[in-house]
Design a protein around this motif. Structure first.
Motif, PDB file in Angstrom:
ATOM      1  N   LYS A  55       0.828  -1.210   0.000  1.00  0.00           N
ATOM      2  CA  LYS A  55       0.000   0.000   0.000  1.00  0.00           C
ATOM      3  C   LYS A  55       0.857   1.252   0.000  1.00  0.00           C
ATOM      4  N   GLU A  59       1.009   4.000  -2.975  1.00  0.00           N
ATOM      5  CA  GLU A  59       0.636   5.366  -2.610  1.00  0.00           C
ATOM      6  C   GLU A  59       1.770   6.348  -2.918  1.00  0.00           C
ATOM      7  N   MET A  66      -5.005   5.541  -0.806  1.00  0.00           N
ATOM      8  CA  MET A  66      -5.453   4.221  -0.387  1.00  0.00           C
ATOM      9  C   MET A  66      -6.757   4.342   0.393  1.00  0.00           C
ATOM     10  N   THR A  71      -7.929  -0.486  -1.683  1.00  0.00           N
ATOM     11  CA  THR A  71      -7.497  -1.643  -0.897  1.00  0.00           C
ATOM     12  C   THR A  71      -8.177  -2.905  -1.398  1.00  0.00           C
TER      13      THR A  71
END
Length: 110
Positions: A55, A59, A66, A71
């Motif tokens: 993540k 990002e 996110m 997700t």
């Protein structure tokens, strides 16, 4: 202090419609982003990469916020990649993500 509802003409409403096609994403596919993260992360090809690390990578490198939607897309991409044989989940579905052994032979750390 409510504003009165303004009516728009039928012609004005029709000009606001979109073409029906979703906008083109400004990033590569999720599978490509996950693969890139595993390859570029130190020790990622041996031990794998955690979902929080994935993540953060997405990002930071692709400026994707996110949210729950992104997700979910990430999780679906991991699941689909596992089913296709691109990724391996050595410690179960909530563990780290690794490249499949046959995929690792084709990639080299640069």
């Amino acid at each position: 202090a409510r504003k009165p509802a303004t009516k728009t003409s039928p012609r004005a409403r029709s000009t606001r419609r979109t073409t029906g096609r979703p906008p083109q994403p400004t990033h590569p596919s999720w599978t490509e982003m996950i693969t890139e993260c595993i390859i570029t992360t130190p020790d990622g090809t041996q031990n794998g990469v955690s979902r929080p690390a994935l993540k953060k990578f997405v990002e930071f490198n692709y400026q994707l916020a996110m949210s729950a939607t992104t997700t979910s897309q990430l999780n679906r991409a991991i699941t689909a990649g596992t089913e296709k044989g691109n990724f391996v989940l050595p410690k179960g579905p909530s563990g780290k993500v690794k490249l499949a052994p046959e995929r690792m032979k084709g990639t080299s750390k640069e």
